[in-house]
Scaffold this motif. Structure first.
Motif, PDB file in Angstrom:
ATOM      1  N   UNK A   1      -3.748 -24.535 -20.316  1.00 50.37           N
ATOM      2  CA  UNK A   1      -2.668 -24.568 -21.304  1.00 50.37           C
ATOM      3  C   UNK A   1      -1.424 -23.850 -20.826  1.00 50.37           C
ATOM      4  N   UNK A   2      -1.618 -22.720 -20.170  1.00 53.99           N
ATOM      5  CA  UNK A   2      -0.467 -21.983 -19.622  1.00 53.99           C
ATOM      6  C   UNK A   2       0.202 -22.814 -18.536  1.00 53.99           C
ATOM      7  N   UNK A   3      -0.597 -23.426 -17.672  1.00 50.82           N
ATOM      8  CA  UNK A   3      -0.033 -24.265 -16.623  1.00 50.82           C
ATOM      9  C   UNK A   3       0.790 -25.397 -17.221  1.00 50.82           C
ATOM     10  N   UNK A   4       0.225 -26.139 -18.166  1.00 47.79           N
ATOM     11  CA  UNK A   4       0.937 -27.288 -18.731  1.00 47.79           C
ATOM     12  C   UNK A   4       2.128 -26.870 -19.583  1.00 47.79           C
ATOM     13  N   UNK A   5       2.056 -25.725 -20.232  1.00 46.68           N
ATOM     14  CA  UNK A   5       3.205 -25.233 -20.989  1.00 46.68           C
ATOM     15  C   UNK A   5       4.378 -24.910 -20.080  1.00 46.68           C
TER      16      UNK A   5
ATOM     17  N   UNK B   1       8.871 -22.452 -22.753  1.00 47.35           N
ATOM     18  CA  UNK B   1       7.733 -22.157 -21.889  1.00 47.35           C
ATOM     19  C   UNK B   1       6.707 -21.223 -22.500  1.00 47.35           C
ATOM     20  N   UNK B   2       7.145 -20.085 -22.986  1.00 51.47           N
ATOM     21  CA  UNK B   2       6.200 -19.109 -23.525  1.00 51.47           C
ATOM     22  C   UNK B   2       5.554 -19.594 -24.823  1.00 51.47           C
ATOM     23  N   UNK B   3       6.329 -20.078 -25.816  1.00 50.63           N
ATOM     24  CA  UNK B   3       5.665 -20.556 -27.037  1.00 50.63           C
ATOM     25  C   UNK B   3       4.733 -21.749 -26.803  1.00 50.63           C
ATOM     26  N   UNK B   4       5.139 -22.662 -25.931  1.00 49.59           N
ATOM     27  CA  UNK B   4       4.298 -23.815 -25.652  1.00 49.59           C
ATOM     28  C   UNK B   4       3.030 -23.396 -24.913  1.00 49.59           C
TER      29      UNK B   4
ATOM     30  N   UNK C   1       5.759 -28.169 -18.449  1.00 50.25           N
ATOM     31  CA  UNK C   1       6.616 -28.896 -19.390  1.00 50.25           C
ATOM     32  C   UNK C   1       7.976 -28.227 -19.524  1.00 50.25           C
ATOM     33  N   UNK C   2       7.990 -26.910 -19.547  1.00 48.21           N
ATOM     34  CA  UNK C   2       9.244 -26.175 -19.635  1.00 48.21           C
ATOM     35  C   UNK C   2      10.130 -26.444 -18.423  1.00 48.21           C
ATOM     36  N   UNK C   3       9.548 -26.451 -17.243  1.00 47.30           N
ATOM     37  CA  UNK C   3      10.328 -26.709 -16.028  1.00 47.30           C
ATOM     38  C   UNK C   3      10.846 -28.143 -15.975  1.00 47.30           C
ATOM     39  N   UNK C   4      10.052 -29.089 -16.451  1.00 50.73           N
ATOM     40  CA  UNK C   4      10.516 -30.476 -16.526  1.00 50.73           C
ATOM     41  C   UNK C   4      11.700 -30.572 -17.481  1.00 50.73           C
ATOM     42  N   UNK C   5      11.621 -29.877 -18.606  1.00 51.92           N
ATOM     43  CA  UNK C   5      12.734 -29.865 -19.564  1.00 51.92           C
ATOM     44  C   UNK C   5      14.003 -29.295 -18.942  1.00 51.92           C
TER      45      UNK C   5
ATOM     46  N   UNK D   1       1.595 -20.482 -25.106  1.00 45.31           N
ATOM     47  CA  UNK D   1       0.784 -19.785 -26.107  1.00 45.31           C
ATOM     48  C   UNK D   1       0.045 -20.776 -26.993  1.00 45.31           C
ATOM     49  N   UNK D   2       0.759 -21.808 -27.449  1.00 44.45           N
ATOM     50  CA  UNK D   2       0.141 -22.806 -28.322  1.00 44.45           C
ATOM     51  C   UNK D   2      -0.969 -23.567 -27.600  1.00 44.45           C
ATOM     52  N   UNK D   3      -0.702 -23.972 -26.370  1.00 45.57           N
ATOM     53  CA  UNK D   3      -1.718 -24.700 -25.617  1.00 45.57           C
ATOM     54  C   UNK D   3      -2.930 -23.814 -25.329  1.00 45.57           C
ATOM     55  N   UNK D   4      -2.674 -22.571 -24.958  1.00 42.66           N
ATOM     56  CA  UNK D   4      -3.766 -21.680 -24.558  1.00 42.66           C
ATOM     57  C   UNK D   4      -4.618 -21.246 -25.746  1.00 42.66           C
TER      58      UNK D   4
END
Length: 54
Positions: free
Chosen positions: A24-28, A7-10, A31-35, A12-15
């Motif tokens: 980007x924070x929302x989608x990161x 969640x946090x790295x993704x 995605x983490x919660x879906x995982x 960060x990367x998106x944002x």
């Protein structure tokens, strides 16, 4: 665990790298919660919980 590893790295990367500040924070995190959900479903479908004796 997924929040810290995915969640946090993704987010960060998106944002920052993709220049999607709030989106980007929302989608990161989304995605983490879906995982987490997919991983939990996989663990449940393995059925190891059925063999544990009380």
């Amino acid at each position: 665990m997924f929040f810290w590893l995915i969640g946090i790295p993704l987010s960060w990367a998106f944002a920052l790298l993709l220049d999607w500040p709030h989106t980007g924070v929302f989608w990161g995190l989304f995605t983490s919660e879906i995982d987490v959900g997919v991983f939990t479903l996989w663990l449940f479908s393995e059925g190891l919980w059925k063999t544990v004796s009380p």
